[in-house]
Design a protein around this motif. Structure first.
Motif, PDB file in Angstrom:
ATOM      1  N   UNK A  66      12.455 -38.080  -0.852  1.00 28.83           N
ATOM      2  CA  UNK A  66      12.945 -37.821   0.498  1.00 28.83           C
ATOM      3  C   UNK A  66      12.092 -36.733   1.163  1.00 28.83           C
ATOM      4  N   UNK A  67      12.244 -36.577   2.484  1.00 26.00           N
ATOM      5  CA  UNK A  67      11.393 -35.639   3.227  1.00 26.00           C
ATOM      6  C   UNK A  67      12.204 -34.908   4.292  1.00 26.00           C
ATOM      7  N   UNK A  68      11.963 -33.611   4.402  1.00 27.91           N
ATOM      8  CA  UNK A  68      12.565 -32.802   5.456  1.00 27.91           C
ATOM      9  C   UNK A  68      11.462 -32.155   6.278  1.00 27.91           C
ATOM     10  N   UNK A  69      11.429 -32.431   7.573  1.00 25.53           N
ATOM     11  CA  UNK A  69      10.414 -31.872   8.454  1.00 25.53           C
ATOM     12  C   UNK A  69      10.930 -30.684   9.235  1.00 25.53           C
ATOM     13  N   UNK A  70      10.088 -30.177  10.136  1.00 27.46           N
ATOM     14  CA  UNK A  70      10.499 -29.116  11.051  1.00 27.46           C
ATOM     15  C   UNK A  70      10.784 -27.792  10.388  1.00 27.46           C
ATOM     16  N   UNK A  71      10.244 -27.556   9.207  1.00 25.49           N
ATOM     17  CA  UNK A  71      10.402 -26.287   8.492  1.00 25.49           C
ATOM     18  C   UNK A  71      11.857 -25.975   8.146  1.00 25.49           C
ATOM     19  N   UNK A  72      12.698 -27.006   8.100  1.00 18.18           N
ATOM     20  CA  UNK A  72      14.103 -26.777   7.762  1.00 18.18           C
ATOM     21  C   UNK A  72      14.300 -26.659   6.255  1.00 18.18           C
ATOM     22  N   UNK A  73      13.383 -27.256   5.476  1.00 24.72           N
ATOM     23  CA  UNK A  73      13.468 -27.158   4.027  1.00 24.72           C
ATOM     24  C   UNK A  73      14.445 -28.156   3.425  1.00 24.72           C
ATOM     25  N   UNK A  74      14.502 -28.127   2.098  1.00 25.11           N
ATOM     26  CA  UNK A  74      15.426 -29.018   1.401  1.00 25.11           C
ATOM     27  C   UNK A  74      15.044 -30.469   1.540  1.00 25.11           C
ATOM     28  N   UNK A  75      13.828 -30.813   1.102  1.00 29.08           N
ATOM     29  CA  UNK A  75      13.413 -32.209   1.198  1.00 29.08           C
ATOM     30  C   UNK A  75      14.366 -33.145   0.481  1.00 29.08           C
ATOM     31  N   UNK A  76      14.856 -32.711  -0.665  1.00 26.98           N
ATOM     32  CA  UNK A  76      15.828 -33.509  -1.405  1.00 26.98           C
ATOM     33  C   UNK A  76      17.252 -33.188  -1.019  1.00 26.98           C
ATOM     34  N   UNK A 127      10.638 -34.825  -3.943  1.00 24.84           N
ATOM     35  CA  UNK A 127      10.976 -34.649  -2.556  1.00 24.84           C
ATOM     36  C   UNK A 127      10.050 -33.607  -1.925  1.00 24.84           C
ATOM     37  N   UNK A 128       9.834 -33.688  -0.618  1.00 35.33           N
ATOM     38  CA  UNK A 128       8.925 -32.765   0.058  1.00 35.33           C
ATOM     39  C   UNK A 128       9.530 -32.236   1.338  1.00 35.33           C
TER      40      UNK A 128
END
Length: 227
Positions: free
Chosen positions: A197-207, A224-225
């Motif tokens: 899974x991926x989290x963008x926008x510097x929010x963190x927590x890809x998983x 996850x990234x």
């Protein structure tokens, strides 16, 4: 005559008991709402023959305490349901706001739920203490309402025995992470695989993005990234 009447009473009692058992069985059967790609889509979806062909339809009619039972298959949607909580709008393919259990018949590898098309939305939103999601593969969700949780947003309730993969959140806020899962409130995620899974926008927590009162138990979180 008295003896004759006494002899005849047991059959009458048996018939009455049988009728009561039949009524009880019919009532019990109504506690399950069915989903199958081969159902004919007749509400309230109380048998495999009349089953809903998408999960949200069955969720929408399920009463408190019911089980939504889902047959094997790949369930897709290009549209989402929008609900507002605390003045914030959330979009999801499957929106669960009452105390029901959504369970697959044969587990996550056989029961896949996926977004299709160009419209962005998460796959599942859980927001009830007694809500349960059990045994699904959750893929291709994409949160764009700046709340996080591209695959599953668990705000109260339980997600278990799931595979959460290839979901995305666009971020945009420090708390809008969780490409795969966002777990807040009294939300619990357990016994699940969360990968790719991926989290963008510097929010963190890809998983996983987990708030102070959220809980993640016995999960495998890998590959996850975050942006």
């Amino acid at each position: 005559m008295t003896m004759g009447q006494l002899v005849r009473k047991p059959p009458c009692l048996f018939l009455t008991l049988g009728s009561l058992l039949f009524v009880f069985a019919q009532t019990a059967a109504a506690d399950t709402n069915y989903v199958s790609l081969t159902g004919n889509g007749t509400p309230p979806y109380t048998s495999w023959v009349t089953a809903a062909t998408n999960i949200q339809d069955a969720v929408a009619v399920a009463a408190e305490g019911n089980t939504v039972l889902v047959a094997d298959g790949v369930y897709t949607s290009a549209v989402a349901v929008t609900s507002v909580f605390d003045s914030v709008a959330y979009r999801a393919m499957v929106m669960v706001t009452n105390g029901i259990t959504i369970r697959s018949v044969n587990g996550a590898t056989n029961t896949i739920v996926s977004r299709v098309g160009a419209v962005n939305f998460r796959i599942v939103f859980l927001n009830h203490t007694n809500a349960v999601l059990d045994g699904f593969t959750i893929v291709n969700g994409r949160d764009s309402d700046v709340q996080g949780g591209g695959g599953v947003y668990c705000s109260n309730g339980l997600a278990q025995n799931c595979i959460v993969s290839t979901n995305t959140t666009d971020g945009g806020a420090a708390t809008a992470g969780g490409g795969g899962v966002k777990c807040v409130g009294n939300g619990v995620v357990r016994d699940s695989l969360i990968n790719g899974n991926y989290s963008g926008g510097h929010a963190g927590g890809g998983g996983v993005w987990c708030g102070s009162s959220g809980l993640v138990q016995n999960c495998t979180i890998t590959g996850n990234t975050g942006g």
